[in-house]
Motif scaffolding. Structure first.
Motif, PDB file in Angstrom:
ATOM      1  N   VAL A   1       0.843  -1.201   0.000  1.00 55.92           N
ATOM      2  CA  VAL A   1       0.000   0.000   0.000  1.00 55.92           C
ATOM      3  C   VAL A   1       0.880   1.253   0.000  1.00 55.92           C
ATOM      4  O   VAL A   1       0.601   2.218  -0.713  1.00 55.92           O
ATOM      5  CB  VAL A   1      -0.965  -0.009   1.200  1.00 55.92           C
ATOM      6  CG1 VAL A   1      -1.742   1.307   1.284  1.00 55.92           C
ATOM      7  CG2 VAL A   1      -1.945  -1.180   1.105  1.00 55.92           C
ATOM      8  N   TRP A   2       1.952   1.236   0.787  1.00 54.31           N
ATOM      9  CA  TRP A   2       2.901   2.369   0.811  1.00 54.31           C
ATOM     10  C   TRP A   2       3.438   2.645  -0.591  1.00 54.31           C
ATOM     11  O   TRP A   2       3.462   3.795  -1.041  1.00 54.31           O
ATOM     12  CB  TRP A   2       4.045   2.056   1.779  1.00 54.31           C
ATOM     13  CG  TRP A   2       5.183   3.028   1.739  1.00 54.31           C
ATOM     14  CD1 TRP A   2       6.246   3.031   0.874  1.00 54.31           C
ATOM     15  CD2 TRP A   2       5.376   4.175   2.587  1.00 54.31           C
ATOM     16  NE1 TRP A   2       7.087   4.090   1.137  1.00 54.31           N
ATOM     17  CE2 TRP A   2       6.583   4.806   2.178  1.00 54.31           C
ATOM     18  CE3 TRP A   2       4.658   4.712   3.653  1.00 54.31           C
ATOM     19  CZ2 TRP A   2       7.074   5.953   2.800  1.00 54.31           C
ATOM     20  CZ3 TRP A   2       5.153   5.858   4.276  1.00 54.31           C
ATOM     21  CH2 TRP A   2       6.332   6.463   3.852  1.00 54.31           C
ATOM     22  N   GLU A   3       3.873   1.595  -1.276  1.00 49.77           N
ATOM     23  CA  GLU A   3       4.441   1.771  -2.622  1.00 49.77           C
ATOM     24  C   GLU A   3       3.403   2.296  -3.608  1.00 49.77           C
ATOM     25  O   GLU A   3       3.721   3.124  -4.476  1.00 49.77           O
ATOM     26  CB  GLU A   3       5.042   0.448  -3.129  1.00 49.77           C
ATOM     27  CG  GLU A   3       6.299   0.009  -2.378  1.00 49.77           C
ATOM     28  CD  GLU A   3       7.440   1.019  -2.467  1.00 49.77           C
ATOM     29  OE1 GLU A   3       7.498   1.782  -3.447  1.00 49.77           O
ATOM     30  OE2 GLU A   3       8.274   1.060  -1.537  1.00 49.77           O
ATOM     31  N   ALA A   4       2.152   1.832  -3.494  1.00 44.78           N
ATOM     32  CA  ALA A   4       1.088   2.310  -4.391  1.00 44.78           C
ATOM     33  C   ALA A   4       0.822   3.798  -4.158  1.00 44.78           C
ATOM     34  O   ALA A   4       0.673   4.577  -5.116  1.00 44.78           O
ATOM     35  CB  ALA A   4      -0.192   1.499  -4.169  1.00 44.78           C
ATOM     36  N   ILE A   5       0.769   4.200  -2.892  1.00 39.47           N
ATOM     37  CA  ILE A   5       0.548   5.614  -2.565  1.00 39.47           C
ATOM     38  C   ILE A   5       1.722   6.456  -3.058  1.00 39.47           C
ATOM     39  O   ILE A   5       1.539   7.528  -3.650  1.00 39.47           O
ATOM     40  CB  ILE A   5       0.349   5.798  -1.042  1.00 39.47           C
ATOM     41  CG1 ILE A   5      -0.961   5.152  -0.584  1.00 39.47           C
ATOM     42  CG2 ILE A   5       0.368   7.278  -0.664  1.00 39.47           C
ATOM     43  CD1 ILE A   5      -1.136   5.085   0.929  1.00 39.47           C
TER      44      ILE A   5
ATOM     45  N   GLY B   1      -8.487   5.644  -2.569  1.00 46.29           N
ATOM     46  CA  GLY B   1      -8.589   5.736  -4.025  1.00 46.29           C
ATOM     47  C   GLY B   1      -9.942   6.207  -4.520  1.00 46.29           C
ATOM     48  O   GLY B   1     -10.120   6.454  -5.713  1.00 46.29           O
ATOM     49  N   MET B   2     -10.923   6.340  -3.603  1.00 44.57           N
ATOM     50  CA  MET B   2     -12.249   6.841  -3.985  1.00 44.57           C
ATOM     51  C   MET B   2     -12.253   8.364  -3.825  1.00 44.57           C
ATOM     52  O   MET B   2     -12.107   8.863  -2.714  1.00 44.57           O
ATOM     53  CB  MET B   2     -13.341   6.214  -3.109  1.00 44.57           C
ATOM     54  CG  MET B   2     -13.549   4.739  -3.355  1.00 44.57           C
ATOM     55  SD  MET B   2     -14.643   3.949  -2.120  1.00 44.57           S
ATOM     56  CE  MET B   2     -16.173   4.825  -2.367  1.00 44.57           C
TER      57      MET B   2
ATOM     58  N   ALA C   1      -6.670   6.824 -11.906  1.00 45.21           N
ATOM     59  CA  ALA C   1      -7.110   5.525 -12.440  1.00 45.21           C
ATOM     60  C   ALA C   1      -6.005   4.477 -12.272  1.00 45.21           C
ATOM     61  O   ALA C   1      -6.272   3.324 -11.900  1.00 45.21           O
ATOM     62  CB  ALA C   1      -7.494   5.672 -13.915  1.00 45.21           C
ATOM     63  N   LYS C   2      -4.773   4.891 -12.507  1.00 48.45           N
ATOM     64  CA  LYS C   2      -3.625   3.989 -12.325  1.00 48.45           C
ATOM     65  C   LYS C   2      -3.503   3.587 -10.854  1.00 48.45           C
ATOM     66  O   LYS C   2      -3.233   2.416 -10.527  1.00 48.45           O
ATOM     67  CB  LYS C   2      -2.359   4.703 -12.804  1.00 48.45           C
ATOM     68  CG  LYS C   2      -1.067   3.898 -12.622  1.00 48.45           C
ATOM     69  CD  LYS C   2       0.136   4.750 -13.016  1.00 48.45           C
ATOM     70  CE  LYS C   2       1.423   4.165 -12.467  1.00 48.45           C
ATOM     71  NZ  LYS C   2       2.566   5.086 -12.613  1.00 48.45           N
ATOM     72  N   PHE C   3      -3.698   4.538  -9.964  1.00 47.13           N
ATOM     73  CA  PHE C   3      -3.647   4.292  -8.520  1.00 47.13           C
ATOM     74  C   PHE C   3      -4.713   3.268  -8.122  1.00 47.13           C
ATOM     75  O   PHE C   3      -4.433   2.294  -7.406  1.00 47.13           O
ATOM     76  CB  PHE C   3      -3.847   5.623  -7.790  1.00 47.13           C
ATOM     77  CG  PHE C   3      -3.800   5.547  -6.286  1.00 47.13           C
ATOM     78  CD1 PHE C   3      -2.881   4.739  -5.624  1.00 47.13           C
ATOM     79  CD2 PHE C   3      -4.676   6.313  -5.522  1.00 47.13           C
ATOM     80  CE1 PHE C   3      -2.844   4.690  -4.227  1.00 47.13           C
ATOM     81  CE2 PHE C   3      -4.639   6.274  -4.135  1.00 47.13           C
ATOM     82  CZ  PHE C   3      -3.730   5.462  -3.488  1.00 47.13           C
ATOM     83  N   ARG C   4      -5.926   3.476  -8.606  1.00 49.17           N
ATOM     84  CA  ARG C   4      -7.019   2.543  -8.276  1.00 49.17           C
ATOM     85  C   ARG C   4      -6.732   1.142  -8.803  1.00 49.17           C
ATOM     86  O   ARG C   4      -7.041   0.144  -8.158  1.00 49.17           O
ATOM     87  CB  ARG C   4      -8.348   3.070  -8.817  1.00 49.17           C
ATOM     88  CG  ARG C   4      -8.980   4.131  -7.927  1.00 49.17           C
ATOM     89  CD  ARG C   4     -10.391   4.459  -8.350  1.00 49.17           C
ATOM     90  NE  ARG C   4     -10.411   5.193  -9.602  1.00 49.17           N
ATOM     91  CZ  ARG C   4     -10.369   6.518  -9.684  1.00 49.17           C
ATOM     92  NH1 ARG C   4     -10.299   7.250  -8.590  1.00 49.17           N
ATOM     93  NH2 ARG C   4     -10.392   7.120 -10.849  1.00 49.17           N
ATOM     94  N   LYS C   5      -6.125   1.077  -9.981  1.00 45.07           N
ATOM     95  CA  LYS C   5      -5.773  -0.236 -10.548  1.00 45.07           C
ATOM     96  C   LYS C   5      -4.757  -0.945  -9.652  1.00 45.07           C
ATOM     97  O   LYS C   5      -4.876  -2.147  -9.375  1.00 45.07           O
ATOM     98  CB  LYS C   5      -5.210  -0.055 -11.957  1.00 45.07           C
ATOM     99  CG  LYS C   5      -4.941  -1.345 -12.716  1.00 45.07           C
ATOM    100  CD  LYS C   5      -4.603  -1.059 -14.186  1.00 45.07           C
ATOM    101  CE  LYS C   5      -4.394  -2.339 -14.972  1.00 45.07           C
ATOM    102  NZ  LYS C   5      -3.171  -3.062 -14.616  1.00 45.07           N
ATOM    103  N   SER C   6      -3.751  -0.194  -9.164  1.00 45.18           N
ATOM    104  CA  SER C   6      -2.752  -0.778  -8.259  1.00 45.18           C
ATOM    105  C   SER C   6      -3.416  -1.286  -6.982  1.00 45.18           C
ATOM    106  O   SER C   6      -3.095  -2.370  -6.485  1.00 45.18           O
ATOM    107  CB  SER C   6      -1.691   0.266  -7.881  1.00 45.18           C
ATOM    108  OG  SER C   6      -1.019   0.723  -9.014  1.00 45.18           O
TER     109      SER C   6
END
Length: 674
Positions: free
Chosen positions: A478-482, A619-620, A636-641
């Motif tokens: 989650v850290w890496e996605a953020i 992500g919402m 959108a990329k963030f939500r996909k991750s």
């Protein structure tokens, strides 16, 4: 004559609409329109959830529209109005978006800029610079710092929820009334008949089931069935609701004089204790912070006790983490024995219960209150004071500050204040929790909020050595996605490190956090300024991760792990044992919380573990503060991750008796709001 089509969207919250007079005027590079009346009483425009359109005709073309002014004038009584956004269709057919997402209260007016995010350097005209400056001046008058207790991070200057700016209040204050919610929780759990039975002890462990809501195949039921087992005790340090304290032991501390002879029956590799330490198989949890903290004295009929234990744990050949030694005080000596798994059953069980109780106190006051709630409030106040609505970082961060100041203000009003709900059932009530925060502030550092760094500093980063640490595994994903999302947004607006350095509003935001939040303590390691895009990405990740993922990890598991009272006693009514061989089952039950305190504790952990109505998860972003396509693509990329992380966690949890889901993004609210 040129005509502009203006569309106005009203929020869908209760009482979001208005019957007041509403006026609009447009300001462009070539001139200003007159004030136009859009709505007046009984027109039925601007109702809750409505989208209304109007034609605004002007004598001459206004040029590029820069600002929209909205005025609300009272008709009969004060009627707050929640304005989501305004769109303008120009005579040339262009569409402009003006996000608002704010309450217009009393007889106020607000001035909106179009939704394109701008850094201070991007504003070339005096009118835009002035608007930007005025917005921050007004905000700094509304969002003032105040010291609640000496040594605490500063908080908002408001005595009650009703004193807060309307924009950051809860939509429905009743929904977050702690007294109401705790009472309602006890009623829903069918335990309200016990809630006034203070000083009345339970008969035995089975008696606690009278207030335990048995929900089949849940973690709470599994805890109730297995809480006495060493495996369950050790597992909670990795994946319970306080998985942040355990660290690899690199040297047995002198204050814990445990020897190989004491623990050799627990060691499985035919090595000495020192050799096990060298091989990385020994772990430690030290509750030194509790040493010297005053126990709750608010009820003269019940003496309550605290301890400051040290717990040594061992990774066995199955890679399970098991306790092998517990000392209940910090100073070794004849009256402070080291309890061992080889001791009498009730000696060992009571020692573990004391550790679990100490863990509960550190979890509630330090891990949860200080390191998520109070820190997130600092981020929120600094954001409102130093970043105008047009700033890209305000647009990025504002969803992660939703209701944080409000929930903390409500907590100071009802929960952790003098004679508050916290005093009812907790041994650290009555001022002990204040002492704990003051002591813990010395350990609150910037690096400790950087998730991967903190895991590594504790020696807990190796998946190979510690394979079942799901809090670590999911947290790093989650850290890496953020961080990747933050880097994408930074890349859109900051073309170089020089642009970061020149952003005076960003630097003021960072300075506010350091000076007021961290009280200017150099040892905290919080930066006074940000000089590179890389450092900015890390800083924003700290802010978003703390307000979303970290809070979710330590908050929403409270009912799972703390509802079985013997597994997380909020208070102990007998002092820690000072010798071995004397503990009985009766003594343990007498030590545990009475019926009344048990019920208040259960109501609390139930209420704190519930998501808000209409919760917004990571992500919402339904409020469209950003209007630019590149940022929407980054979202959108963030939500996909995040979706990929959800899928991986769901797959891993299949058929697990103890699934770990607190860091699954679909269960991580965007902000600290409960």
């Amino acid at each position: 004559m040129p005509s502009y089509t203006v569309t106005v969207a009203t929020g869908s919250q209760w009482f979001a609409g208005t019957d007041d007079y509403v006026y609009l005027s447009l300001e462009g590079t070539a001139g200003c329109s007159e004030r136009h009346l859009l709505d007046k009483p009984f027109y039925n425009d601007f109702e809750r959830g409505a989208v209304d359109s109007y034609d605004v005709t002007v004598e001459e073309d206004l040029g590029e529209i820069q600002l929209i002014k909205i005025e609300k004038r009272k008709y009969w009584y004060h009627d707050d109005w929640y304005l989501k956004y305004i769109t303008v269709k120009t005579p040339l057919g262009d569409y402009l978006e003006f996000p608002c997402y704010r309450w217009i209260t009393d007889e106020k007016e607000i001035v909106l800029r179009d939704g394109r995010a701008k850094l201070p350097r991007d504003d070339k005209t005096q009118i835009l610079k002035q608007h930007r400056r005025k917005e921050l001046e007004d905000r700094q008058k509304m969002y003032r710092w105040k010291e609640w207790h000496p040594g605490f991070p500063l908080s908002i200057d408001a005595h009650s929820h009703s004193e807060l700016p309307r924009d950051i209040q809860f939509d429905n204050e009743k929904g977050v009334d702690f007294i109401l919610n705790y009472s309602k929780a006890m009623e829903n759990l069918y335990i309200n008949r016990f809630m006034h039975m203070f000083q009345s002890s339970w008969s035995d462990f089975a008696d606690f089931e009278k207030i335990f809501v048995r929900i089949s195949n849940t973690i709470s039921e599994y805890v109730m069935q297995h809480w006495k087992e060493d495996f369950m005790f050790g597992y909670q340090f990795l994946n319970g609701c306080n998985p942040v304290l355990i660290k690899k032991c690199t040297e047995i501390p002198q204050k814990l004089p445990v020897t190989t002879a004491m623990v050799e029956c627990s060691l499985e590799r035919n090595l000495t204790l020192e050799e096990e330490v060298k091989q990385g198989n020994i772990f430690i949890v030290d509750y030194e912070l509790l040493d010297g903290v005053d126990a709750n004295k608010t009820d003269p009929c019940t003496i309550q006790y605290l301890a400051a234990p040290i717990c040594l744990l061992y990774k066995n050949l199955e890679n399970k983490i098991l306790p092998i030694a517990i000392q209940l005080g910090q100073k070794p000596g004849p009256g402070n024995p080291i309890f061992l798994p080889s001791d009498a059953t009730y000696d060992w069980l009571l020692a573990k219960i004391w550790v679990r109780s100490s863990d509960f106190h550190v979890h509630q006051t330090v891990t949860h209150l200080l390191r998520t709630h109070l820190v997130s409030e600092v981020f929120s106040i600094a954001m409102f004071r130093q970043l105008p609505a047009v700033h890209p970082l305000f647009k990025l961060l504002v969803p992660h500050m939703r209701f944080t100041i409000a929930i903390n203000t409500k907590a100071r009003e009802q929960l952790i204040c003098e004679c508050g709900l916290f005093d009812k059932a907790n041994a650290t009530g009555g001022g002990g929790h204040v002492q704990m925060v003051q002591k813990a502030m010395k350990e609150l550092t910037y690096s400790s909020l950087c998730f991967p760094e903190e895991i590594k500093a504790k020696g807990m980063d190796s998946q190979k050595d510690i394979p079942y640490y799901y809090y670590r595994d999911d947290g790093i994903k989650v850290w890496e996605a953020i961080k990747s999302f933050a880097e994408d947004v930074i890349g859109i607006y900051y073309e170089s490190d020089e642009v970061v350095c020149e952003d005076v509003e960003l630097q003021a935001f960072v300075k506010d956090i350091y000076v007021y939040g961290m009280r200017g303590v150099k040892a905290s390691g919080f930066p006074k300024m940000i000089k590179t895009r890389e450092k900015l990405a890390e800083y924003l990740t700290v802010v978003i991760f703390t307000t979303s993922a970290q809070h979710a990890a330590v908050n929403f598991g409270q009912y799972d792990w703390c509802s079985w009272i013997p597994n997380a006693p909020p208070t102990m009514r007998c002092p820690p044992p000072t010798e071995k061989g004397t503990v009985t089952i009766e003594q343990i039950v007498e030590s545990l919380p009475d019926r009344g305190r048990s019920c208040w504790h259960l109501g609390a952990v139930w209420a704190l573990s519930q998501f808000q109505d209409n919760e917004l998860f990571l992500g919402m972003y339904p409020d469209e503060h950003f209007i630019e396509k590149p940022v929407k693509e980054a979202m959108a990329k963030f939500r996909k991750s995040l979706d990929e992380i959800v899928s991986a966690i769901t797959e891993r949890n299949k058929n697990k008796k103890l699934p770990y889901y607190y860091l699954s993004p679909d269960r991580i609210p965007n902000s600290v709001a409960v």
